[in-house]
Structures are given as structure tokens and as C-alpha cells.
Design an enzyme around this catalytic site. Structure first.
Site, PDB file in Angstrom:
ATOM      1  N   ASP A 192     -10.510  -2.782   0.687  1.00 15.77           N
ATOM      2  CA  ASP A 192     -11.668  -2.011   1.164  1.00 15.77           C
ATOM      3  C   ASP A 192     -12.943  -2.773   0.807  1.00 15.77           C
ATOM      4  OD1 ASP A 192     -13.926   0.002   0.207  1.00 15.77           O
ATOM      5  OD2 ASP A 192     -12.776   0.987   1.789  1.00 15.77           O
ATOM      6  N   GLY A 243       2.619  -2.583   8.584  1.00 20.64           N
ATOM      7  CA  GLY A 243       2.917  -3.226   9.848  1.00 20.64           C
ATOM      8  C   GLY A 243       4.380  -3.605   9.943  1.00 20.64           C
ATOM      9  N   GLU A 249      -6.700  -5.382   3.686  1.00 16.12           N
ATOM     10  CA  GLU A 249      -6.827  -6.565   2.827  1.00 16.12           C
ATOM     11  C   GLU A 249      -7.940  -6.354   1.790  1.00 16.12           C
ATOM     12  OE1 GLU A 249      -4.766  -9.227   2.670  1.00 16.12           O
ATOM     13  OE2 GLU A 249      -3.601  -8.061   4.088  1.00 16.12           O
ATOM     14  N   GLY A 289     -24.462   0.615  30.320  1.00 11.58           N
ATOM     15  CA  GLY A 289     -23.207   1.189  30.792  1.00 11.58           C
ATOM     16  C   GLY A 289     -22.141   0.140  31.018  1.00 11.58           C
ATOM     17  N   ARG A 314     -29.460  -9.988  33.765  1.00 11.86           N
ATOM     18  CA  ARG A 314     -29.770  -8.602  34.083  1.00 11.86           C
ATOM     19  C   ARG A 314     -31.283  -8.385  34.076  1.00 11.86           C
ATOM     20  NH1 ARG A 314     -28.225  -3.862  36.474  1.00 11.86           N
ATOM     21  NH2 ARG A 314     -28.914  -2.046  35.276  1.00 11.86           N
ATOM     22  N   THR A 356     -11.373  -2.138   6.019  1.00  9.59           N
ATOM     23  CA  THR A 356     -10.666  -1.470   4.929  1.00  9.59           C
ATOM     24  C   THR A 356      -9.318  -2.084   4.589  1.00  9.59           C
ATOM     25  OG1 THR A 356      -9.856   0.172   6.534  1.00  9.59           O
ATOM     26  CG2 THR A 356     -11.768   0.777   5.197  1.00  9.59           C
ATOM     27  N   THR A 395       0.823  -1.208   0.000  1.00  9.04           N
ATOM     28  CA  THR A 395       0.000   0.000   0.000  1.00  9.04           C
ATOM     29  C   THR A 395       0.860   1.263   0.000  1.00  9.04           C
ATOM     30  OG1 THR A 395      -1.764  -1.130   1.187  1.00  9.04           O
ATOM     31  CG2 THR A 395      -1.762   1.260   1.294  1.00  9.04           C
TER      32      THR A 395
END
Length: 724
Positions: free
Chosen positions: A463, A214, A461, A438, A348, A459, A175
């Protein structure tokens, strides 16, 4: 886990425990005879379902999960990006020590030539830390894979041992700042100098710098650099070159090489992304990874693939494993999120809608079921499709099915599924976060952290939108191919059929026919929609119609002047991408349906069929306007759709925990406080407190109750005398 009393009637679990598939304890519904008036509730065989979900490489996935469960591989929240980078690089060494990185490499250098199993194991590393997964992917899945698949045996022997052992940390430098998805147009050049038998690698302007790479900022000692190969004044297109970047002792850039640190990102901060640039850097001729294109000492270029375009796509096609890997990793992340959110939702409690004393369990609310169960259904579909993609990948790279058509099918399938699964993961993580309130926002419960790390999956490997455009072009090519050799009679029958079909849709006759077949009955309409054949027909028809419409609109575009052809294509780009997405969704539905054929347990098959129907009908509901506008559904059937989906939610509700427990995650994988059962302990403590308070007689009287009593008394006093 919730008590049976916490669930709606018939919601008994078939198993008990958390994150431990393999349980076969009969449920209460199985142990006691069911009332004759109601059918028996089906049971899910969690152990068998778990094995089905693990797929062909189950043992490798289990081993990788065991490794990912080790604390030394877990993400430590709150580290600076510098600290996180150091930790992740150290974790790579742990992977090497545990033999987790060698599978895909040749036997000649100590690998196993096990391509599908290698990716399956890699996909599970997202459980530990997405930064670790992607850092490992850069080192072995991109850098090492490029040397493996684009180089020769000489290159393998020279560099792969060091890459596998991490003695040579490396970069995948494709890239550029100015070109991301458009790899064919990258501007870095590698010009051959026959006098020195060297390539001169150069970035001629700032936009040509390699970017977002990377390992480039800190750790990379070498790179596979993609550049335009120029020899004897001819540009032969993009090729890959092995290049040393840094002095292994000082870690300083070598002469002519420079770079920058990309710094802190929105996620994946355990990876040292950076930029690279080259100023007339000379490398040996033999550093060209020349499996598909070679330059002789005198500068003569040769290739086993004559067509430059086909050669380019063949070279890039060898690197498809990145998309395959991300597809499965995104599915794994979705599973983690849903296990945590659904576990929490069974414990919950909020609002006492149906009781004066007990609040409702979140998962008993219809809207909560809608937001989680529809995504659970999509995750199952995406998981089954991902397994098919992985098997296709293994067939191609093992050589069992390695024709040009097989490779094109693999590339198209990967380009179709990776966008859907990565978008779905982001959507699921966000919805699960919100569904947990929360608590979901706390970093300890991982939703926010995972979503930040997976954001870029959409995005890199490729887009997602660009990948779907590639899929659309393949669909158009296949559509055109169908009519390339047909005779006049066949074509005439097709055109007549299309005209007749169009007339039916335009005049609403199809809708009338559906209504007559249903006799105006809501029940019959629902049965027609939930039928497997009907779902397949509706989903398939949408893809075929969309492709045919765009294909007709673009007919002859290749004969127009370039600008006019591009303008015509651009006017229909959105429809193209929507058709490709519909195609990918159909692939997922078909994969889910095919998986049902491998389920032998009747109860499990019944529940999974409900889940598959929920997936299919949710797709139809999401695109209901298209089906109505194009006359594919009558208003009668359309009206039944939402109601039937809601009934499916009720059916799935008793099995929700089984369906997520089948994912096979233990506490060491989830690492979320709200998935530990702590919420149930808190809720039970609160319920017991109020129970004892009521029993003691010391509980204060609620003001609303007091006012109601007074109002009732006043009303009684006021009406009594008049009635007398």
C-alpha cells in the site's frame, strides 16, 4: 498533426509524423533566419531524446514494445471477465513462445540472469493489456521469482523449468484477508512434524485465508505459500513453502485445500484472483524454500541470518522487483495517456476567443497547458527516477553491489518511488480523460480502461501510504545515525545553528534578506526561483526540516512504555508520511537534473531544462504555504512563482508534440481513435465548409451582428443632428 497555422507564433515543430522518433528534419524556424529582435526557438532532437528515455536496456524495451504491439496481445474491450481470463492465459503462452519470460532465471535452467533487462521488458507489457502484464508478473515475477530467490539449486532444477514454460501455472500466496501490508503478522501456520518429516499447513480461522491471489481462482496448479514456520514449539517467523494446489488433470483442488473466486473487480479482470484456505495440508520437509532458513529432519532450525527481524526483511527484500516493475509500468501508462491527450489537444478546436472565424486549438489555452504540461514534466521526472531505480535493482541482483546497505537502499528507493509513480499515473489518466472531454470517456480511447486497471497499483505490492511510512522510518534512522557518534562540540554547533536558523525564520529575516537581494524586483525574484541551485536548496531544505522536526518530536520514544511510544508515533504519523513524500519528490527532481547532464544537444537540453524547472517549481507552488509559514520564501518571490510557471508553459508549448513523440509509441501502442489525426481531419473539414460558405456570400447573418449594426446605425442617427 496540426498545420503550422494552427499553432501560436514560434510553435513550429522540428519534426513531422506521429509516434516515429528518429526524425531530424529542420523546422521552419531553423531553415529561415529568425528575426534579429527575437531569439531562435530551440529544437528538440526527438531521436536522441527517445534513446535517453529508453535507458540502459533500450534494445529489450524495443523488443518488448514490438511484442506488445501485436494484436493478439491487445486487450479486447467488452469481454466478460471469464472470456478475458481465457484470453490472457492464452497470451501468456505467446510470451513464452517469444522468449519474453526467461531473462531473470538462472543460466542453469535456460535463463540469462538478466535482472534489470527482465524488468524493463516487463514494464512495457502494460501497453498491450495491464491484465497480461500483471498475470505475467504473478507467474514469473512473484511465483517464479520466489522459487528462484528463496529456494536452492535443488528447487530450481525441480520446479523452475515448468514455471518458465507455463506447465506449472502458480500463485504467490502471501496476503491474507486479515493481513495485507502487515506480512509479519499473517496467521497461516506451517508446523513441522518430525515423525513424518512433513510440514502441516493450516489456516486456523477465516481471516487467515489467502486472499486476492492471482491465478488462485482458476489456473493455479501450485503456489508459494507464506506461513509462520513452527518447529519444536518455536515460531521462527514467516517463511515460504512450495505447495501443489490442484490435480493437473482434473484441475480440482487437492485434499485439504479449498478456495473461492474473487469474481469481478474494478479492473484487471483478465486475472483470476481468488482465495485459498488450507486444512492441515501436509507437504514434504523439502518443500520449504530454505535459502534463508532450514529445518533438519529432526526439527532443528538453522539460518545463516541470526536476527529474526533481519531474516524476515532479507526474505521480503528478494521480492522487491514487484515494486520496481510497477513503478516503471505506471510511468509507461502516464506516457501513453499524455501522448494521446496532447496529440488531441493540438487538433481539437473550441471557442473562437481570438478570431471571428477560427476556433482556438485546445493546447493554446493556458489552463490546458497547465493541466497537461505539469503532468508531462512529472512523468519525465518519474521516468528518469525509475531508470535509476532499475539500475540499482540490477546492481544488487547481479551481485555487483549486494551489501546489506545496498539492499536497504534499494528497498527504500523502491518504497519511495512506487507510491509517487502509481498515484501520478492515476491522476494523469483522469486529467487526460477530462482534458479530452466526452471523447476521453469513450472506452476506445483507453483512458477509462487504463485507469480502472491501474487503480489497484496503488495498493498492491505494498500500500502506497504504508510504503511511504517505511521510507520515513529509514529517514529517521539516518537522521539519528548522524548524531550517534558526534562529539559534544559538533553537536553544540549544530544546536546553535538550528537555533539561529529558527530565529531567522520566525522573525522573517530570511524573507527580508531575499527581498533586499532582489531589490524589490519581480524579474530578480523570478531569476532566483528558477535557478537550479535555488530549487535544490528549497526542495532539500523542506525534507531536512520536516525530518528534523519529527525526529526531535520522537526523541526518546523507544524508551517509553510500548503504548506510550506507539501513541507518540501515531501523533506524528502524518508528518512522517509527508516528509517521505517530499523526499521522494526530491529524488525525482535530482534524477531529472542528473539526466540533463547526459543531453548533448543544446536545443534539447534547453527544452528539458524548462521542463525540469516546471516540475521543480510546481512542487514548490503545491507546497507554497509550507515555504511561507516556515519563512523559506519571501512574499515577493512567492508572488512571482505562478507567473514564471505560466511563462514556462508558453516556452514549452511549441515543443509539446516532440516531447511526447520521444516516448516512441506508434499507433499499435496507443490504439486510441483521437490519437490518429482523425480530429484534425474533422476540424479541417469544418473550417473549409465555413470558409466556402463565407466566400460564396450565401452565409446567413448572425443575429448578434445584425443587432450590432442596427445599434450602430441608431446611435449615428441620434447623435448626428445634435452634433450639428
Amino acid at each position: 498533426m496540426t498545420e503550422l497555422a494552427d499553432r501560436p507564433a514560434g510553435a513550429e515543430r522540428t519534426t513531422a509524423g506521429q509516434g516515429t522518433p528518429g526524425r531530424t528534419t529542420p523546422s521552419a524556424a531553423q531553415a529561415a533566419p529568425a528575426p534579429t529582435a527575437e531569439p531562435a526557438v530551440p529544437a528538440v532532437d526527438v531521436a536522441a531524446l527517445g534513446e535517453l528515455l529508453l535507458g540502459k536496456w533500450a534494445d529489450i524495451r524495443r523488443a518488448s514494445r514490438q511484442l506488445a504491439g501485436q494484436p493478439e496481445l491487445h486487450k479486447t474491450e467488452g469481454l466478460t471477465h471469464t472470456e478475458h481470463r481465457r484470453r490472457v492465459f492464452g497470451q501468456l503462452k505467446i510470451l513464452v513462445e517469444n522468449g519474453a519470460v526467461h531473462r531473470a532465471f538462472p543460466v542453469s535452467v535456460g535463463g540469462a540472469d538478466e535482472h534489470g533487462g527482465n524488468v524493463a521488458g516487463f514494464q512495457e507489457l502494460v501497453i498491450a493489456d495491464p491484465s497480461l502484464q500483471i498475470k505475467a508478473g504473478v507467474q514469473w515475477g512473484l511465483f517464479g521469482s520466489a522459487v528462484n530467490h528463496l529456494g536452492t539449486e535443488e528447487h530450481h532444477a525441480k520446479w523452475l523449468p515448468g514455471i518458465m514454460s507455463l506447465d506449472i501455472p502458480g500463485c504467490f500466496a502471501m496476503t491474507e484477508t486479515g493481513h495485507g501490508s502487515d506480512v509479519a503478522s499473517i496467521a497461516t501456520t506451517a508446523t513441522y512434524d518430525p515423525a513424518a518429516e512433513e510440514f502441516v499447513v493450516h489456516t486456523p480461522f477465516r481471516a487467515a485465508w489467502k486472499d486476492y491471489i492471482g491465478n488462485a481462482a482458476i489456473d493455479g496448479l501450485a503456489a508459494v505459500v507464506f506461513a509462520q514456520l513452527i518447529t519444536n514449539g518455536v515460531n521462527h517467523g514467516v517463511h515460504a513453502f512450495y505447495m501443489d494446489l490442484r490435480d493437473p488433470e482434473t484441475k480440482e483442488f487437492l485434499p485439504g485445500i479449498g478456495g473461492e473466486d474473487d469474481g469481478v473487480k474494478g479492473g484487471l479482470n483478465g486475472i483470476d484472483n481468488g482465495r485459498l484456505h488450507f486444512t492441515h495440508v501436509r507437504i514434504p520437509r523439502t518443500n520449504l524454500l530454505n535459502r534463508y532458513g532450514n529445518v533438519d529432519a529432526d526439527g532443528t532450525y538453522t539460518s545463516p541470518i541470526a536476527s529474526p527481524g533481519r531474516r524476515f526483511f532479507t526474505m521480503l527484500g528478494t521480492l522487491v522487483q514487484g515494486r520496481v516493475s510497477l513503478d516503471g509500468a505506471a510511468v509507461t501508462a502516464s506516457k501513453l495517456a499524455l501522448k494521446t491527450a496532447i496529440q488531441y489537444a493540438t487538433e481539437r478546436r473550441q471557442f473562437n476567443a481570438s478570431s471571428q472565424t477560427d476556433e482556438e486549438v485546445l493546447l493554446d489555452y493556458q489552463r490546458h497547458q497547465r493541466r497537461l504540461f505539469t503532468r508531462l514534466a512529472t512523468t519525465y521526472a518519474a521516468g528518469f527516477a525509475s531508470e535509476q531505480l532499475l539500475q540499482k535493482f540490477d546492481d544488487v541482483f547481479s551481485g555487483r553491489a549486494d551489501t546489506d546497505e545496498d539492499r536497504q537502499d534499494l528497498e527504500t528507493l523502491a518504497a519511495a518511488l512506487k507510491p509517487l509513480s502509481t498515484w501520478h499515473a492515476l491522476d494523469t489518466l483522469q486529467e487526460c480523460r477530462e482534458a479530452c472531454g466526452g471523447a476521453g470517456f469513450l472506452i476506445d480511447n483507453r483512458f477509462a480502461s487504463l485507469r480502472a486497471d491501474l487503480d489497484v497499483y496503488a495498493t498492491f505490492e505494498g500500500d502506497n501510504t504504508v510504503l511511504l511510512q517505511l521510507v520515513a522510518k529509514r529517514l529517521l534512522a539516518d537522521y539519528a545515525k548522524e548524531f550517534r557518534t558526534v562529539n559534544f562540540g559538533v553537536l553544540t554547533r549544530y544546536v546553535v545553528g538550528q537555533a539561529t536558523d529558527a530565529a531567522i525564520h520566525r522573525t522573517g529575516l530570511r524573507g527580508v534578506a531575499q527581498f533586499m537581494a532582489d531589490s524589490g524586483s519581480v524579474q530578480k525574484a523570478a531569476i532566483a526561483i528558477k535557478d537550479e541551485a535555488s530549487q535544490r536548496a528549497l526542495l532539500t531544505d523542506r525534507v531536512q526540516t520536516m525530518v528534523a522536526e519529527v525526529g526531535s518530536a520522537l526523541k526518546g520514544a523507544n524508551k517509553l512504555p510500548q503504548q506510550q511510544g506507539a501513541d507518540l508515533f501515531n501523533r506524528h504519523q502524518n508528518e512522517l508520511i509527508e516528509a517521505a513524500q517530499a523526499h521522494a519528490e526530491l529524488l525525482q527532481w535530482e534524477a531529472f537534473t542528473e539526466a540533463l547532464g547526459h543531453v548533448t544537444d543544446p536545443g534539447t537540453r534547453k527544452v528539458l531544462t524548462w521542463l525540469r524547472d516546471l516540475f521543480g517549481l510546481s512542487l514548490i507552488e503545491a507546497n507554497l504555504s509550507w515555504y511561507l509559514m516556515n519563512g523559506r520564501l519571501s512574499m515577493q518571490r512567492a508572488r512571482t512563482l505562478g507567473g514564471y510557471i505560466n511563462r514556462l508553459l508558453v516556452k514549452i508549448r511549441p515543443h509539446a508534440l516532440d516531447l511526447v513523440d520521444a516516448f516512441g509509441f506508434g499507433p499499435e501502442h496507443l490504439r486510441a481513435d483521437i490519437a490518429t489525426g482523425a480530429e484534425k481531419v474533422r476540424q479541417d473539414e469544418a473550417r473549409e465548409y465555413f470558409r466556402q460558405q463565407r466566400a460564396s456570400g450565401d452565409a446567413p447573418v448572425d443575429e448578434k451582428i445584425l443587432l450590432a449594426r442596427k445599434g450602430h446605425g441608431t446611435k449615428a442617427q441620434g447623435t448626428g443632428p445634435r452634433g450639428a
